[in-house]
Design a protein around this motif. Sequence first.
Motif, short mmCIF file in Angstrom:
data_model
loop_
_atom_site.label_atom_id
_atom_site.label_comp_id
_atom_site.label_asym_id
_atom_site.label_seq_id
_atom_site.Cartn_x
_atom_site.Cartn_y
_atom_site.Cartn_z
N UNK A 128 0.68 -1.72 0.11
CA UNK A 128 0.22 -0.01 -0.20
C UNK A 128 0.44 1.15 -0.03
N UNK A 129 0.38 2.37 -0.76
CA UNK A 129 1.28 3.95 -1.05
C UNK A 129 0.99 4.25 0.53
N UNK A 130 1.72 5.14 0.76
CA UNK A 130 1.75 5.10 1.96
C UNK A 130 0.70 6.25 2.61
N UNK A 167 -18.14 -2.35 11.26
CA UNK A 167 -18.57 -1.75 11.87
C UNK A 167 -18.73 -0.04 12.42
N UNK A 168 -17.95 0.37 12.52
CA UNK A 168 -17.45 1.77 12.26
C UNK A 168 -17.29 2.70 10.89
N UNK A 169 -17.10 1.56 9.81
CA UNK A 169 -16.70 2.13 8.06
C UNK A 169 -15.48 3.31 7.88
N UNK A 170 -14.42 3.30 9.18
CA UNK A 170 -13.86 4.39 9.30
C UNK A 170 -12.97 4.15 8.33
N UNK A 171 -12.05 5.04 7.96
CA UNK A 171 -11.18 4.96 6.52
C UNK A 171 -9.54 4.85 7.68
N UNK A 172 -9.39 3.96 6.93
CA UNK A 172 -7.67 3.45 7.33
C UNK A 172 -6.43 3.74 6.85
N UNK A 173 -5.69 4.95 7.26
CA UNK A 173 -4.46 5.52 6.85
C UNK A 173 -3.41 3.92 6.33
N UNK A 174 -2.46 4.14 5.57
CA UNK A 174 -1.16 3.07 5.77
C UNK A 174 -0.99 3.17 6.66
#
Length: 257
Positions: A128-130, A167-174
């Motif tokens: 994954x790109x950072x 459940x929380x549908x959060x965005x997760x970074x690299x």
Amino acid sequence: MDFRHIRLHTDGRLATVQLHRPAARNAMSVALMRELTAAAHALAERTDIDAVLLTGDATCFTAGADLKDTAGWADESLSLVERREIAGVGWRLCKAWEELPQVTIVAIEGYAVGGGLAIAVACDWRVMADNAFVSLPEIALGIPLTWGAIPRLTALVGPSRAKRLTILCERLGAADALAMGLVDDVTPPGGALAKAAALAQQVLAMPAAAVRMSKATVNAVATAGHLAAGHMGLDQLMLAGASVESKAARAAALKRR
């Protein structure tokens, strides 16, 4: 084999499959998913290919399932059998990629959303790109995460983190994805495919038969309970998706897009 929505090319013992719907942010239409499944089935029979890269483009891996195109499972004018067939396209896609005998490596630039992350966790390794992110917005759309993704996600990051992501549908970074074991390598922007190719070359330096045997054994252990946990996902999708709140959430999402 001719494809419209993906590109497949080989270089020696390495194959690269690229999602190719740039105008739609590589959104996964039914046609694209069927092509990806067909590509996996064709590659599975290739004894001259020992590693497979799966990627999008410099902008993104994929924006996830194409809501406009994949809504056939909710079309009440179709028979229940027809609707279940459409609802199962993603399940069959991820199963086909998980069962490839070759080592599979996903390169993610930009983002991998929903079904994009579902197919990524069906593969062996993820780069994954950072500056990229992943997210699972399904519950915010009133539908459960299906495609067999929950068992695979739980195996990678554990039940607590799998629940949070789902459940929380959060965005997760690299960086966070790497720390929790969701991805295997992080690179500077634009470097994900090159790193995935470098990993593939390490695989290709190993005896091919032993690699395939070892992958099959690890998968047999890791996925032993996955079918029992995920095989009814398509019916869960249809049941939850028929609710008033789910229809309203999907309509709002389509309006925003």
